[in-house]
Design a protein around this motif. Structure first.
Motif, short mmCIF file in Angstrom:
data_model
loop_
_atom_site.label_atom_id
_atom_site.label_comp_id
_atom_site.label_asym_id
_atom_site.label_seq_id
_atom_site.Cartn_x
_atom_site.Cartn_y
_atom_site.Cartn_z
N GLY A 152 12.91 -8.98 -5.38
CA GLY A 152 13.51 -7.96 -4.63
C GLY A 152 12.69 -6.76 -4.55
N VAL A 153 12.70 -5.81 -3.59
CA VAL A 153 12.06 -4.71 -3.28
C VAL A 153 12.30 -3.72 -4.42
N LEU A 154 13.57 -3.55 -4.95
CA LEU A 154 13.75 -2.46 -6.11
C LEU A 154 13.19 -2.94 -7.30
N HIS A 155 13.05 -4.30 -7.76
CA HIS A 155 12.54 -4.84 -8.77
C HIS A 155 10.84 -4.67 -8.71
N TYR A 156 10.44 -4.79 -7.61
CA TYR A 156 8.94 -4.59 -7.46
C TYR A 156 8.56 -3.27 -7.49
N ILE A 157 9.51 -2.44 -6.91
CA ILE A 157 8.99 -0.82 -7.34
C ILE A 157 9.45 -0.69 -8.52
N ARG A 158 10.26 -0.78 -9.31
CA ARG A 158 10.41 -0.48 -10.58
C ARG A 158 9.30 -0.86 -11.57
N ARG A 159 8.87 -2.23 -11.22
CA ARG A 159 7.69 -3.01 -12.15
C ARG A 159 6.34 -2.19 -11.76
N LYS A 160 6.18 -1.83 -10.82
CA LYS A 160 5.06 -1.26 -10.32
C LYS A 160 4.93 0.08 -11.15
N ASP B 3 11.79 9.84 -3.26
CA ASP B 3 12.20 9.16 -2.06
C ASP B 3 11.70 8.01 -1.71
N LEU B 4 10.89 7.06 -2.62
CA LEU B 4 10.61 5.50 -2.40
C LEU B 4 11.73 4.85 -2.71
N THR B 5 12.38 4.44 -1.65
CA THR B 5 13.38 3.38 -1.60
C THR B 5 13.27 2.48 -0.41
N PRO B 6 14.32 1.42 -0.54
CA PRO B 6 14.27 0.33 0.75
C PRO B 6 14.33 1.11 2.09
N GLU B 7 15.08 2.20 2.03
CA GLU B 7 15.36 2.88 3.45
C GLU B 7 14.13 3.51 3.90
N SER B 8 13.35 4.25 2.85
CA SER B 8 12.14 4.81 3.35
C SER B 8 11.11 3.81 3.67
N LEU B 9 11.04 2.54 2.82
CA LEU B 9 10.19 1.71 3.35
C LEU B 9 10.64 1.06 4.75
N CYS B 10 11.68 0.79 4.86
CA CYS B 10 12.07 -0.02 6.40
C CYS B 10 11.48 1.26 7.43
N GLN B 11 11.84 2.66 7.21
CA GLN B 11 11.56 3.45 8.16
C GLN B 11 10.00 3.64 8.34
N GLU B 12 9.23 3.69 7.19
CA GLU B 12 7.73 3.54 7.31
C GLU B 12 7.25 2.37 8.06
N ARG C 207 0.73 -0.94 0.03
CA ARG C 207 -0.06 -0.06 -0.24
C ARG C 207 0.81 1.33 -0.10
N TYR C 208 1.77 1.37 0.83
CA TYR C 208 2.87 2.42 0.97
C TYR C 208 3.40 2.66 -0.52
N ILE C 209 3.87 1.88 -1.25
CA ILE C 209 4.53 1.64 -2.56
C ILE C 209 3.31 2.28 -3.47
N ARG C 210 2.09 1.69 -3.43
CA ARG C 210 1.22 2.14 -4.34
C ARG C 210 1.10 3.91 -4.27
N GLN C 211 1.02 4.15 -3.08
CA GLN C 211 0.54 5.72 -2.74
C GLN C 211 1.85 6.64 -2.89
N ASN C 212 3.10 5.94 -3.08
CA ASN C 212 4.23 6.79 -3.07
C ASN C 212 4.90 6.48 -4.49
N LEU D 62 12.63 -6.88 5.18
CA LEU D 62 12.18 -6.22 3.84
C LEU D 62 12.38 -7.36 2.79
N TYR D 63 13.73 -7.32 2.65
CA TYR D 63 14.07 -8.27 1.46
C TYR D 63 13.36 -9.63 1.45
N GLN D 64 13.29 -10.42 2.58
CA GLN D 64 12.67 -11.45 2.94
C GLN D 64 11.08 -11.47 2.29
#
Length: 387
Positions: free
Chosen positions: A299-307, A273-282, A263-268, A290-292
């Motif tokens: 992977g989280v970066l691949h997921y974000i890029r594909r979205k 600033d949408l990065t693994p670091e910001s996700l960990c903080q959120e 949900r956080y990725i969809r909204q941002n 997060l990587y698990q």
């Protein structure tokens, strides 16, 4: 009313006065006030607000009916006629949609057909709404990940548009309800475990009864009714599906965290600033955790890029979106048009410009089958649902 006409003292004073006209005059004032009061109460509710979006192939030439249906419903799935049937045989269909803001209700009559929502369709229309289907007549069979669910009258089918599926349907009459994923919050994981299920228990029968009564009220609903109705539908769906046994009980731990991450990725998606670091903080979690969570997604970066690529693909295919390709790239979080074009072609096999040109050609073909200047597309309602 202020209650004074019923006060004992007033009534006795009128009696003592002996006036033959006192009581009628008092009665007239009382009933006039009551009518005004009721009128004000009705006026406060406002006028009916729902206007149906209607589509029918019945007045079209037989050979155009199935093509028109395919175009009108292109955001939902791809369609094929049954074996032995040809477009010249005709394809009678009626589709009446009601937009409640947080949900879409569709009253459907349609001829037999097969359907599939492919990976390619998910690219062009990356909506992930939930769809509830209640058949009044006919049957359907839908396959998801090798499991086939059969729906028939007296049952309720739940399926997400965010996952590939395929199936077939006989001539049927149905009520379909589309609900955005974000409507369910963390409870969306309950629906994930119940994707492509058909229920026929007491709770689902209560849900069918509620939808039937709601159908009868649709033309008279006012604005203040809609949030409560959508909330009731959400709660009844969650309650009905909570009894479904989890398919992956051992993996269910942590799905709430995953849903929050999605949900956080969809909204941002548009944020640099949408990065693994910001996700960990959120999420208040570690990078390892997060990587698990995103390991199965590459992977989280691949997921974000594909979205982001899916969002840009949908924007390019939207005929109402007149932004430059470079502007769409920036709006979906890419730092340069060159990087965007390279990633887009690697993901889809064609360039952003080719995607836009192909979508424009399909839209022109759709308009060619409709002569009405105010023709609207159900796809627009689906795309806006939940925003």
């Amino acid at each position: 009313m202020n209650g004074r006409p019923n006060h004992p003292g007033l009534m006795s004073k009128t009696d003592e006065g002996g006036s033959a006209t006192a009581k009628p005059r008092l009665e007239r004032r009382r009933w006039e006030r009551k009518e005004n009061s009721d009128g004000d109460a009705v006026a406060m509710r406002g006028p009916p607000v729902l206007k149906p979006l209607e589509f029918s192939t019945r007045d079209m030439p037989n050979e155009q009916q199935f093509g028109a249906w395919q175009s009108y419903m292109e955001a939902v799935a791809e369609y094929r006629l049954p074996d032995g049937k040809a477009p010249a045989d005709g394809f009678p269909a009626e589709h009446v949609a009601w937009n409640l803001g947080g949900a879409l209700i569709v009253q459907l009559r349609v001829a037999a057909h097969s359907y599939w929502r492919s990976t390619a369709k998910l690219r062009a229309s990356p909506i992930d709404h939930w769809r509830m289907a209640i058949l009044r007549s006919g049957r359907s069979w839908t396959e998801v990940d090798g499991h086939v669910a059969q729906n028939e009258p007296g049952k309720v089918e739940f399926r997400t548009l965010g996952h590939p599926s395929r199936g077939r349907m006989t001539d049927a009459e149905a009520v379909l309800i589309y609900l955005p994923r974000d409507l369910f919050g963390d409870s969306a994981t309950v629906l994930d475990d119940a994707n492509n299920v058909v229920l026929s228990d007491n709770l689902s029968r209560l849900l069918i009864d509620y939808v039937s009564s709601l159908e009868a009220s649709l033309p008279s609903l006012v604005a203040e009714d809609l949030p409560g109705i959508v909330g009731m539908l959400r709660d009844m769906v969650i309650t009905s599906l909570s009894s479904v046994e989890h398919k992956h009980t051992a993996e269910h731990h942590g799905v709430g965290l995953m849903e929050r991450a999605r949900r956080y990725i969809r909204q941002n998606l548009d944020s640099p600033d949408l990065t693994p670091e910001s996700l960990c903080q959120e999420l208040a979690t570690s990078r390892t955790r997060l990587y698990q969570l995103f390991e199965s997604s590459g992977g989280v970066l691949h997921y974000i890029r594909r979205k982001r690529l899916l969002a840009s693909h949908a924007a390019l295919c939207d005929p109402a979106n007149q932004k430059l390709i470079s502007e769409i790239a920036e709006a979906t979080g890419f730092d340069s048009p060159a990087n965007f074009s390279r990633a887009f072609k690697l993901e889809f096999g064609y360039s952003p410009r080719e995607a836009r040109e192909h979508a424009a050609a399909e839209h022109a073909a759709y308009l060619g089958t409709n002569t009405s200047e105010d023709t609207k597309n159900f796809s627009d309602w689906l795309a806006a649902l939940g925003r």
